[in-house]
Design a protein around this motif. Structure first.
Motif, PDB file in Angstrom:
ATOM      1  N   ARG A 167       0.824  -1.212   0.000  1.00  0.00           N
ATOM      2  CA  ARG A 167       0.000   0.000   0.000  1.00  0.00           C
ATOM      3  C   ARG A 167       0.861   1.266   0.000  1.00  0.00           C
ATOM      4  O   ARG A 167       0.538   2.237  -0.677  1.00  0.00           O
ATOM      5  CB  ARG A 167      -0.927  -0.009   1.223  1.00  0.00           C
ATOM      6  CG  ARG A 167      -1.968   1.100   1.203  1.00  0.00           C
ATOM      7  CD  ARG A 167      -2.874   0.981   0.012  1.00  0.00           C
ATOM      8  NE  ARG A 167      -3.851   2.049  -0.035  1.00  0.00           N
ATOM      9  CZ  ARG A 167      -4.459   2.427  -1.148  1.00  0.00           C
ATOM     10  NH1 ARG A 167      -4.212   1.830  -2.299  1.00  0.00           N
ATOM     11  NH2 ARG A 167      -5.341   3.398  -1.122  1.00  0.00           N
ATOM     12  N   LYS A 223      -6.319   2.444   6.601  1.00  0.00           N
ATOM     13  CA  LYS A 223      -7.406   1.734   7.275  1.00  0.00           C
ATOM     14  C   LYS A 223      -6.963   0.312   7.593  1.00  0.00           C
ATOM     15  O   LYS A 223      -6.075  -0.178   6.891  1.00  0.00           O
ATOM     16  CB  LYS A 223      -8.660   1.744   6.402  1.00  0.00           C
ATOM     17  CG  LYS A 223      -8.486   0.994   5.050  1.00  0.00           C
ATOM     18  CD  LYS A 223      -8.627  -0.486   5.142  1.00  0.00           C
ATOM     19  CE  LYS A 223      -7.776  -1.306   4.306  1.00  0.00           C
ATOM     20  NZ  LYS A 223      -7.608  -2.678   4.602  1.00  0.00           N
ATOM     21  N   ASP A 227      -1.405  -3.148  10.718  1.00  0.00           N
ATOM     22  CA  ASP A 227      -2.387  -2.436  11.546  1.00  0.00           C
ATOM     23  C   ASP A 227      -1.960  -2.279  13.007  1.00  0.00           C
ATOM     24  O   ASP A 227      -2.210  -1.247  13.630  1.00  0.00           O
ATOM     25  CB  ASP A 227      -3.745  -3.158  11.497  1.00  0.00           C
ATOM     26  CG  ASP A 227      -4.240  -3.352  10.066  1.00  0.00           C
ATOM     27  OD1 ASP A 227      -3.753  -2.636   9.164  1.00  0.00           O
ATOM     28  OD2 ASP A 227      -5.104  -4.232   9.853  1.00  0.00           O
ATOM     29  N   ASP A 285      10.901   2.047   6.152  1.00  0.00           N
ATOM     30  CA  ASP A 285      10.364   0.689   6.213  1.00  0.00           C
ATOM     31  C   ASP A 285      11.343  -0.203   6.954  1.00  0.00           C
ATOM     32  O   ASP A 285      12.554   0.071   6.995  1.00  0.00           O
ATOM     33  CB  ASP A 285      10.093   0.126   4.814  1.00  0.00           C
ATOM     34  CG  ASP A 285       9.072  -1.008   4.866  1.00  0.00           C
ATOM     35  OD1 ASP A 285       7.884  -0.743   4.620  1.00  0.00           O
ATOM     36  OD2 ASP A 285       9.479  -2.149   5.193  1.00  0.00           O
ATOM     37  N   GLN A 342     -10.339   4.869   0.784  1.00  0.00           N
ATOM     38  CA  GLN A 342     -10.358   5.873  -0.282  1.00  0.00           C
ATOM     39  C   GLN A 342     -11.681   5.994  -1.029  1.00  0.00           C
ATOM     40  O   GLN A 342     -11.919   6.996  -1.701  1.00  0.00           O
ATOM     41  CB  GLN A 342      -9.213   5.614  -1.263  1.00  0.00           C
ATOM     42  CG  GLN A 342      -9.287   4.296  -2.011  1.00  0.00           C
ATOM     43  CD  GLN A 342      -8.682   3.125  -1.223  1.00  0.00           C
ATOM     44  OE1 GLN A 342      -8.420   3.236  -0.035  1.00  0.00           O
ATOM     45  NE2 GLN A 342      -8.473   1.999  -1.886  1.00  0.00           N
ATOM     46  N   ARG A 366      -1.953 -10.260   7.661  1.00  0.00           N
ATOM     47  CA  ARG A 366      -3.416 -10.117   7.746  1.00  0.00           C
ATOM     48  C   ARG A 366      -4.085 -11.388   8.278  1.00  0.00           C
ATOM     49  O   ARG A 366      -5.224 -11.355   8.723  1.00  0.00           O
ATOM     50  CB  ARG A 366      -3.996  -9.812   6.372  1.00  0.00           C
ATOM     51  CG  ARG A 366      -3.739  -8.400   5.878  1.00  0.00           C
ATOM     52  CD  ARG A 366      -4.167  -8.314   4.426  1.00  0.00           C
ATOM     53  NE  ARG A 366      -4.093  -6.996   3.843  1.00  0.00           N
ATOM     54  CZ  ARG A 366      -2.978  -6.434   3.385  1.00  0.00           C
ATOM     55  NH1 ARG A 366      -1.821  -7.071   3.473  1.00  0.00           N
ATOM     56  NH2 ARG A 366      -3.004  -5.240   2.847  1.00  0.00           N
ATOM     57  N   ARG A 368      12.364  -2.756   0.597  1.00  0.00           N
ATOM     58  CA  ARG A 368      11.240  -1.826   0.394  1.00  0.00           C
ATOM     59  C   ARG A 368      11.728  -0.378   0.322  1.00  0.00           C
ATOM     60  O   ARG A 368      10.975   0.481  -0.154  1.00  0.00           O
ATOM     61  CB  ARG A 368      10.176  -2.047   1.460  1.00  0.00           C
ATOM     62  CG  ARG A 368       9.432  -3.330   1.107  1.00  0.00           C
ATOM     63  CD  ARG A 368       8.242  -3.676   1.907  1.00  0.00           C
ATOM     64  NE  ARG A 368       7.425  -4.642   1.170  1.00  0.00           N
ATOM     65  CZ  ARG A 368       6.616  -5.512   1.719  1.00  0.00           C
ATOM     66  NH1 ARG A 368       6.476  -5.568   3.022  1.00  0.00           N
ATOM     67  NH2 ARG A 368       5.911  -6.336   0.974  1.00  0.00           N
TER      68      ARG A 368
HETATM   69  N1  LIG Z   1      -6.818   1.456   1.479  1.00  0.00           N
HETATM   70  C1  LIG Z   1      -6.541   0.340   0.833  1.00  0.00           C
HETATM   71  O1  LIG Z   1      -7.132   0.011  -0.196  1.00  0.00           O
HETATM   72  C2  LIG Z   1      -5.469  -0.548   1.374  1.00  0.00           C
HETATM   73  C3  LIG Z   1      -4.904  -1.546   0.561  1.00  0.00           C
HETATM   74  C4  LIG Z   1      -3.896  -2.330   1.100  1.00  0.00           C
HETATM   75  C5  LIG Z   1      -3.484  -2.144   2.397  1.00  0.00           C
HETATM   76  N2  LIG Z   1      -4.057  -1.172   3.154  1.00  0.00           N
HETATM   77  C6  LIG Z   1      -3.597  -0.948   4.534  1.00  0.00           C
HETATM   78  O2  LIG Z   1      -2.270  -0.445   4.451  1.00  0.00           O
HETATM   79  C7  LIG Z   1      -1.495  -0.926   5.543  1.00  0.00           C
HETATM   80  C8  LIG Z   1      -0.267  -1.665   4.988  1.00  0.00           C
HETATM   81  O3  LIG Z   1      -0.698  -2.763   4.218  1.00  0.00           O
HETATM   82  P1  LIG Z   1       0.263  -3.410   3.117  1.00  0.00           P
HETATM   83  O4  LIG Z   1      -0.542  -4.293   2.288  1.00  0.00           O
HETATM   84  O5  LIG Z   1       1.036  -2.354   2.469  1.00  0.00           O
HETATM   85  O6  LIG Z   1       1.216  -4.294   4.050  1.00  0.00           O
HETATM   86  P2  LIG Z   1       2.720  -4.704   3.733  1.00  0.00           P
HETATM   87  O7  LIG Z   1       3.032  -5.836   4.610  1.00  0.00           O
HETATM   88  O8  LIG Z   1       2.917  -4.872   2.263  1.00  0.00           O
HETATM   89  O9  LIG Z   1       3.569  -3.422   4.169  1.00  0.00           O
HETATM   90  C9  LIG Z   1       3.610  -2.977   5.494  1.00  0.00           C
HETATM   91  C10 LIG Z   1       5.001  -2.411   5.712  1.00  0.00           C
HETATM   92  O10 LIG Z   1       5.003  -1.710   6.946  1.00  0.00           O
HETATM   93  C11 LIG Z   1       6.320  -1.779   7.440  1.00  0.00           C
HETATM   94  N3  LIG Z   1       6.337  -1.502   8.871  1.00  0.00           N
HETATM   95  C12 LIG Z   1       5.698  -2.147   9.870  1.00  0.00           C
HETATM   96  N4  LIG Z   1       5.983  -1.586  11.068  1.00  0.00           N
HETATM   97  C13 LIG Z   1       6.805  -0.549  10.788  1.00  0.00           C
HETATM   98  C14 LIG Z   1       7.468   0.390  11.598  1.00  0.00           C
HETATM   99  N5  LIG Z   1       7.355   0.382  12.926  1.00  0.00           N
HETATM  100  N6  LIG Z   1       8.253   1.315  10.985  1.00  0.00           N
HETATM  101  C15 LIG Z   1       8.403   1.336   9.649  1.00  0.00           C
HETATM  102  N7  LIG Z   1       7.809   0.460   8.841  1.00  0.00           N
HETATM  103  C16 LIG Z   1       7.016  -0.480   9.404  1.00  0.00           C
HETATM  104  C17 LIG Z   1       6.752  -3.190   7.147  1.00  0.00           C
HETATM  105  O11 LIG Z   1       8.165  -3.278   7.095  1.00  0.00           O
HETATM  106  C18 LIG Z   1       6.082  -3.473   5.809  1.00  0.00           C
HETATM  107  O12 LIG Z   1       6.973  -3.378   4.732  1.00  0.00           O
HETATM  108  C19 LIG Z   1      -2.412  -1.796   6.359  1.00  0.00           C
HETATM  109  O13 LIG Z   1      -2.966  -1.018   7.394  1.00  0.00           O
HETATM  110  C20 LIG Z   1      -3.497  -2.195   5.383  1.00  0.00           C
HETATM  111  O14 LIG Z   1      -4.723  -2.492   5.984  1.00  0.00           O
HETATM  112  C21 LIG Z   1      -5.018  -0.383   2.665  1.00  0.00           C
END
Ligand SMILES: NC(=O)c1ccc[n+]([C@@H]2O[C@H](COP(=O)([O-])OP(=O)(O)OC[C@H]3O[C@@H](n4cnc5c(N)ncnc54)[C@H](O)[C@@H]3O)[C@@H](O)[C@H]2O)c1
Length: 454
Positions: free
Chosen positions: A57, A141, A120, A78, A169, A243, A83
C-alpha cells in the motif's frame, strides 16, 4: 381483471427492466482531482510528506502521489530494506531519504505530514508519535487494531490539533459522491436495509503472498515489526502474510469490512458505531495456519437501519453495496452505480380481491377509480428509467483521497474520513471479529468504549 393479470406497477417494472437493459446509458463521471484543491497549488503551499511503511500500500500511495498536485515525498521508512528500493522506484527518486527508523522521519523539520501504511498493530504508536511531533497524518485503514487503540489515536490527534485522514479511499471517490447525492436527495425514501459484500476467489485475494527470496533477519527489523505484539521467533510468513494473524491484523474485518462500512457511513452520514453485531463464518478453504476465517457474515444493528456484510474468499463476487429504500434501490457494484425507483403511486388492490365475488370486486374498483381520478405524476424525472453511473476510465480514488487530505493540511479544514469517522468504521470490524471469535452477540458499550458479550 383476470384478462390482464399484470398490475400497472408490475407492468412498469417489466418496462423499466427492459429499458434498463437496453437504453439507460451510463453516465461516465468526471474525475474530481482539480476540485480537491480550491486553486492551483503555489510552490510555497507544497506539502512535504514521508511514507512510514512502504510495502504494497505504501508503494501504491507513493506512485499515486505523483498525480497529486502540490505534494513532494521527502522521505520513506520501512523495516525491510528491499522496500527502501521499491519506495524509491515508486517515487522515481533514487536518492530520497530512506530509513528503518520512523523517528528519524518524525525528527525532520522538512516533513509536514506522514502517511502510515504499516501493519495495523503498529498504526497506533506511530500515529501518536507523529501527532506529538506536530505532523499531520494520513493513516491507512483500519485506523485501529483494537477499540482502545482507536480512542487513544483520536485523543492524540485532538490534543495536538492534527489533521488526520483515514485510508478508506472510496469515501473520496466520484462514484460514492454521486451515491451520496442520490441518497441525500430523498429519492430512495427511507432506507432501513443495507447489504454489502466483497468477495474474492484467488490466493492473492486471500493474502497468500509470495515471500521474497532475500527476506531474513538481516534484511528485516523483526523486533520493530513485533512492536507491542507478543514475542515470536522470526517468521517471514507472519511478516508478509500478517493479515492472517490476530496479533497484527483483523482478517477480513480489517481488510474489507472497513471499506464497506466507511462507504456506508459516508453515504448515509451515519457516524457512530453499530449498537450490536452478530457474525457467522468459518475457515473452509485456506487452512494454511491462519487464524481468521475465509468467510464471514455479520449483521449490524444501527439505530436507524440494519446492515448486513459478507466477505467470502471462495467466490469472486466482487464489491457490492445495496441500499434498499421505500422509494428506490441504489446499487454500487465495483465501479458502477445504479439507481432504480419503485413506483409507489397508489393503485387498486390487485391480489386479495381475487377472493371476492365479481360484484364486490367491481364495486371496489369503481370506488377506487372515483377516489383516484388521475395517477399522480412521477416525482423524479429519472423515474421511468433509473440512473446509471460509472467511474471514468483509469480513475483512482486513492489520488482523490490523498488530494483531499493534502488540501485539508493546507486549509486546516477536516476531511470527512477524519479520526472520529475512521475510529467508528474500525470499531465495526472489531465488533464483527469479537462476535465471530466469542460465538456471541457483540454489543458496543458506548459509555465504557468497549465491546461486551450480548
Ligand atoms: N486502502 C486500501 O485500499 C489498502 C490496501 C492495502 C493495504 N491497506 C492498509 O495499508 C497498511 C499496509 O498494508 P500493506 O498491504 O502495504 O502491508 P505490507 O506488509 O505490504 O507493508 C507494510 C510495511 O510496513 C512496514 N512496517 C511495519 N511496522 C513498521 C514500523 N514500525 N516502521 C516502519 N515500517 C514499518 C513493514 O516493514 C512493511 O513493509 C495496512 O494497514 C493495510 O490495511 C489499505
Amino acid at each position: 381483471m383476470s384478462k390482464n393479470p399484470l398490475s400497472r406497477r408490475q407492468f412498469i417494472h417489466l418496462g423499466t427492466g427492459a429499458i434498463a437493459a437496453t437504453t439507460v446509458a451510463k453516465t461516465i463521471l468526471q474525475p474530481r482531482i482539480l476540485n480537491a484543491s480550491p486553486r492551483p497549488v503555489a510552490p510555497s503551499d507544497t506539502v512535504r510528506f514521508a511514507s512510514i511503511g512502504t510495502g504494497i500500500r505504501g508503494c501504491e500511495h507513493l506512485q499515486a502521489s505523483l498525480s497529486v498536485p502540490g505534494v513532494q515525498c521527502v522521505g520513506v521508512c520501512d523495516l525491510y530494506d528491499s522496500r527502501h528500493t521499491a519506495a524509491r522506484e515508486a517515487v522515481n527518486n533514487p536518492s530520497v531519504f530512506a530509513t528503518r527508523d520512523y523517528r528519524a522521519i518524525l525528527d525532520r523539520k522538512d516533513v509536514d505530514s506522514v502517511l502510515i501504511a504499516t501493519m495495523d498493530h503498529n498504526h497506533r504508536r506511530i500515529f501518536e508519535d507523529a501527532c506529538a511531533a506536530g505532523k499531520d497524518v494520513y493513516c491507512e485503514k483500519p485506523m485501529s487494531h483494537t477499540p482502545e487503540d482507536g480512542f487513544a489515536m483520536v485523543e492524540a490527534a485532538h490534543k495536538n490539533s492534527r489533521m488526520v485522514a483515514v485510508g478508506s479511499q472510496r469515501v473520496s471517490s466520484v462514484l460514492y459522491a454521486k451515491a451520496k447525492e442520490i441518497y441525500d436527495s430523498g429519492k430512495l425514501g427511507e432506507v432501513f436495509s443495507i447489504n454489502a459484500y466483497w468477495d474474492r476467489n484467488s490466493p492473492s485475494g486471500a493474502w497468500v503472498y509470495p515471500i521474497p527470496p532475500d527476506a531474513s533477519e538481516k534484511t528485516i527489523d523483526w523486533t520493530s515489526f513485533l512492536g507491542s505484539a507478543p514475542k515470536h521467533a522470526f517468521d517471514p510468513v507472519r511478516f508478509f502474510r500478517w493479515r492472517c494473524f490476530t496479533d497484527y491484523g483483523e482478517g477480513l474485518g480489517g481488510d474489507l469490512f472497513v471499506h464497506l462500512l466507511s462507504g456506508i457511513q459516508f453515504i448515509t452520514s451515519i457516524n457512530e458505531p453499530a449498537l450490536r453485531a452478530q457474525s457467522s463464518g468459518g475457515l473452509f478453504h485456506f487452512k494454511d495456519g491462519r487464524e481468521f476465517p475465509d468467510l464471514i457474515e455479520t449483521l449490524y444493528d444501527y439505530p436507524s437501519c440494519r446492515v448486513t456484510l459478507r466477505c467470502n474468499l471462495n467466490n469472486n463476487g466482487g464489491e457490492f453495496i445495496g441500499f434498499y429504500g421505500t422509494k428506490g434501490t441504489m446499487i454500487i457494484k465495483d465501479s458502477t452505480l445504479t439507481y432504480k425507483p419503485e413506483d409507489t403511486r397508489p393503485e387498486p388492490e390487485g391480489y386479495s380481491v381475487y377472493g371476492w365475488p365479481k360484484s364486490l370486486r367491481d364495486q371496489y374498483l369503481q370506488q377506487w377509480h372515483a377516489d383516484h381520478p388521475e395517477p399522480a405524476a412521477l416525482k423524479w424525472s429519472s423515474d421511468a428509467e433509473g440512473e446509471s453511473y460509472a467511474n471514468p476510465p483509469g480513475y483512482s480514488d486513492t489520488v482523490d483521497h490523498q488530494a483531499n487530505f493534502y488540501n485539508a493540511v493546507r486549509t486546516r479544514k477536516p476531511v470527512v474520513e477524519n479520526e472520529v469517522f475512521g475510529n467508528h468504521a474500525a470499531i465495526g470490524c472489531h465488533l464483527a471479529n469479537f462476535s465471530y471469535f466469542n460465538k456471541s452477540v457483540a454489543v458496543w458499550d458506548a459509555s465504557a468504549k468497549k465491546i461486551v458479550k450480548g
